[in-house]
Scaffold this motif. Structure first.
Motif, short mmCIF file in Angstrom:
data_model
loop_
_atom_site.label_atom_id
_atom_site.label_comp_id
_atom_site.label_asym_id
_atom_site.label_seq_id
_atom_site.Cartn_x
_atom_site.Cartn_y
_atom_site.Cartn_z
N VAL A 1 0.84 -1.21 0.00
CA VAL A 1 0.00 0.00 0.00
C VAL A 1 0.87 1.25 0.00
CG1 VAL A 1 -1.68 1.32 1.34
CG2 VAL A 1 -1.96 -1.14 1.07
N LEU A 2 1.92 1.25 0.81
CA LEU A 2 2.82 2.42 0.86
C LEU A 2 3.53 2.64 -0.47
CD1 LEU A 2 4.35 1.94 4.42
CD2 LEU A 2 2.59 3.57 3.71
N ASN A 3 3.67 1.58 -1.26
CA ASN A 3 4.30 1.69 -2.59
C ASN A 3 3.30 2.00 -3.69
OD1 ASN A 3 6.92 1.21 -1.68
ND2 ASN A 3 6.65 -1.02 -1.78
N GLY A 4 2.04 2.26 -3.32
CA GLY A 4 1.07 2.70 -4.32
C GLY A 4 0.01 1.69 -4.69
N ALA A 5 0.00 0.50 -4.10
CA ALA A 5 -1.01 -0.50 -4.43
C ALA A 5 -2.32 -0.18 -3.71
CB ALA A 5 -0.54 -1.90 -4.03
N ILE A 6 -3.44 -0.52 -4.36
CA ILE A 6 -4.76 -0.32 -3.76
C ILE A 6 -5.23 -1.68 -3.23
CG2 ILE A 6 -7.10 0.54 -4.12
CD1 ILE A 6 -4.89 2.60 -4.58
N PRO A 7 -5.48 -1.79 -1.91
CA PRO A 7 -5.85 -3.11 -1.36
C PRO A 7 -7.28 -3.49 -1.72
CG PRO A 7 -5.97 -1.42 0.33
CD PRO A 7 -5.44 -0.75 -0.89
N GLY A 8 -7.57 -4.78 -1.58
CA GLY A 8 -8.93 -5.27 -1.79
C GLY A 8 -9.25 -5.54 -3.24
N ILE B 1 1.74 -7.05 -11.45
CA ILE B 1 1.84 -6.02 -10.42
C ILE B 1 0.48 -5.91 -9.73
CG2 ILE B 1 2.35 -3.60 -9.94
CD1 ILE B 1 3.98 -3.53 -12.51
N PRO B 2 0.38 -6.21 -8.45
CA PRO B 2 -0.93 -6.19 -7.79
C PRO B 2 -1.34 -4.77 -7.39
CG PRO B 2 0.75 -6.86 -6.23
CD PRO B 2 1.46 -6.67 -7.54
N GLY B 3 -2.66 -4.55 -7.29
CA GLY B 3 -3.17 -3.33 -6.70
C GLY B 3 -3.25 -2.12 -7.61
#
Length: 546
Positions: free
Chosen positions: A139-146, A165-167
């Motif tokens: 998340v801190l690296n820019g991924a959106i959770p869920g 690449i997830p998120g």
């Protein structure tokens, strides 16, 4: 010694793991001269709890019946990684006089339960901590959770190593416009119920694919969920709001809201759909409307008894009025013999319900249109009364091809398994005599796995074979007698109707033009669920009751 084998894996990615574990345990038992009487497994279930695991339940039930004297598993963590669960399970086994043995640790004692139970619990906690740290770093690296959020599309992009690449998300402009309109309407004072009705009229699918409900916008106060509260719409990712724990008694996963100062927020201005000032104003408006709702509830608490009585009477009057206007579809309907069974023989499609006791084919122009229930039932009952030994024989003759195929497949698999087991015994003899190296041992393990897979395939085929095995003449007569007794009193009660309903597969209605009488008549053909009929009609008292 009679033993039972248990295996478990945690995720769907380990789909072959339980089968390999069982094969390895069976090979272990074969070396020690144990007799495997049963094998139990739990697939895709975490080892954090022993609750809600059918394999463990079956293992305990069989142990209570005295089906074995020892349990064999790959290692202690397959039973449970929870200290309390594994200790309680071990105490049960000691009370029943059943031993516990693993391939990794050997015979299990109280020392193993204490040390290995602690190690397994620490492993599980460490794994959870690492997973959470990894998600926070993403998340801190820019991924959106869920999963997918309404208003955004999931972007599938590979990195330089060819990994997904997830998120990654991008704005869905069509849905984003709906989000902006929802915010504007709510800010203008429109109710959530009216906004839901507006979206349903436009046939816009909700995030879950069903109809829109007010809860989709407002969520719950404690969890701060809902479209109107989602900070991603103003370009701010909020993560780690919930903590998840397992209930110590039920083993169910429960969610708990973390303190707000522990939430993780990361700016994502490129994903903003509404203005930040408008979003904050909406939050203030939600709070004001919630306060008004709470005030209404407080008013009830200070009302006098006569005022409360009048309020209850008014509510009952309006409730009765709503019930009178309620659709008949919402009321519980009785089960009929024909419910879900009527089928158009001309178009090979199910009948549809027209109105009360009236059915028909959905195809336009079909002669099976608007057939009354009272017209069809005498024809159907006359056809049901024809059921006899010929229909039972016909069913098993049709199954004969399947039976022969199963026998042929069994005839091929059983010699294969015997050959593999003979090869394993020969290799073991060779090892004992010549002390071969690790290559031979690895080959033996592969052959043991193959033997286990062949055994599972053989057991599966035997189960299928039992389902198509012809029943005795005496049982056939008993089934037919009970069936005809049920037909004679089909409308006596719902239990008899349900019994007959399960015995019928389909009722085909075929339109037939009678040239001599210049009338449309209908022929009935019924297909029966003979296995269900044998299961439900054997050893019943219907014939006596009739």
């Amino acid at each position: 010694m009679k033993v039972a084998v248990y295996a478990r894996h945690s995720t769907d990615k380990q789909e072959h793991s339980t089968r390999d574990q069982i094969a390895r345990c069976e090979a272990h038992c074969s070396r020690l001269g144990y007799t495997v009487t049963a094998a139990f497994c739990d697939e895709g279930i975490s080892g954090a709890s022993m609750q809600n695991r059918p394999g463990i339940r079956g293992l305990i039930e069989t142990a209570l019946d005295g089906g074995f004297v020892r349990i064999i598993t790959e290692d202690l963590s397959r039973l449970s990684r929870d200290q309390g669960d594994i200790a309680h399970f071990y105490k049960k086994l000691m009370f029943l006089g059943i031993g516990l043995e693993t391939i990794a640790e050997g015979e299990i004692s109280e020392l193993h339960i204490g040390l290995k139970g602690t190690m397994n619990a620490l492993y599980l906690k460490d794994l959870a901590d690492k997973t959470r740290r990894g998600m926070i770093a993403a998340v801190l690296n820019g991924a959106i959770p869920g999963g997918r959020t309404f208003g955004y599309d999931i972007v599938r992009r590979m990195n330089e190593r060819g990994e997904l690449i997830p998120g990654l998300r991008k704005i869905n402009q069509k849905e984003a416009e709906i989000v902006r309109t929802v915010f504007a309407r709510y800010q203008a004072g429109e109710s959530l119920r009216r906004i839901s009705a507006w979206l349903n009229e436009l046939e816009v699918p909700s995030p879950r694919g069903s109809k829109w409900q007010p809860s989709a916008f407002i969520g719950t106060v404690a969890r701060q969920t809902g479209i109107l509260r989602n900070t991603l719409y103003k370009g701010l990712v909020t993560f780690d709001r919930m903590a998840y724990r397992k209930h110590p008694e039920t083993g169910k996963r429960l969610s708990v809201v973390r303190p707000e100062n522990e939430w993780i927020t990361v700016p994502a201005p490129e994903l903003a759909i509404v203005d930040e000032a408008q979003f904050d104003a909406i939050q203030q408006l939600i709070e004001e409307r919630s306060n008004r709702f709470r005030q209404k509830r407080l008013i009830v608490q200070v009302m006098t008894q006569p005022e409360k009585a009048e309020r209850r009477n008014e509510y009952q009057r309006t409730w009765r009025a709503r019930q009178i206007k309620a659709s008949k579809k919402t009321r519980e309907q009785p089960l009929y013999l024909t419910s879900g069974k009527l089928w158009c023989a001309r178009h090979d499609t199910a009948f549809v319900f027209r109105r009360s006791r009236l059915h028909g084919c959905p195809e336009k122009g079909c002669a099976n249109q608007n057939l009354p229930h009272d017209y069809l039932m005498p024809l159907i009952l006359a056809e049901l009364r024809k059921f006899g030994p010929d229909q039972v024989d016909l069913y098993y003759r049709e199954q004969e091809t399947r039976r022969n195929a199963l026998l042929q497949e069994l005839g091929q698999l059983e010699p294969q398994r015997k050959s593999v087991q003979q090869e394993i015994r020969s290799l073991l003899t060779t090892i004992a005599r010549l002390e071969r190296g690790p290559e031979t041992l690895a080959h033996i393990q592969e052959r043991e796995k193959e033997s286990g897979r062949l055994k599972l395939d053989i057991d599966r085929l035997k189960v299928e074979l039992d389902a198509v095995t012809r029943i005795s003449d005496g049982l056939s007569r008993e089934i037919i007698q009970n069936f005809q007794a049920a037909v004679s009193r089909h409308d006596a009660d719902q239990d008899t109707t349900k019994l007959l309903h399960g015995c019928i597969d389909r009722i085909y209605i075929a339109p037939d033009w009678n040239e001599a009488e210049q009338t449309m008549q209908h022929r009935i053909r019924i297909t029966f669920n003979v296995p269900e009929m044998v299961k439900s009609l054997r050893n019943t008292s219907i014939a006596t009751a009739a």
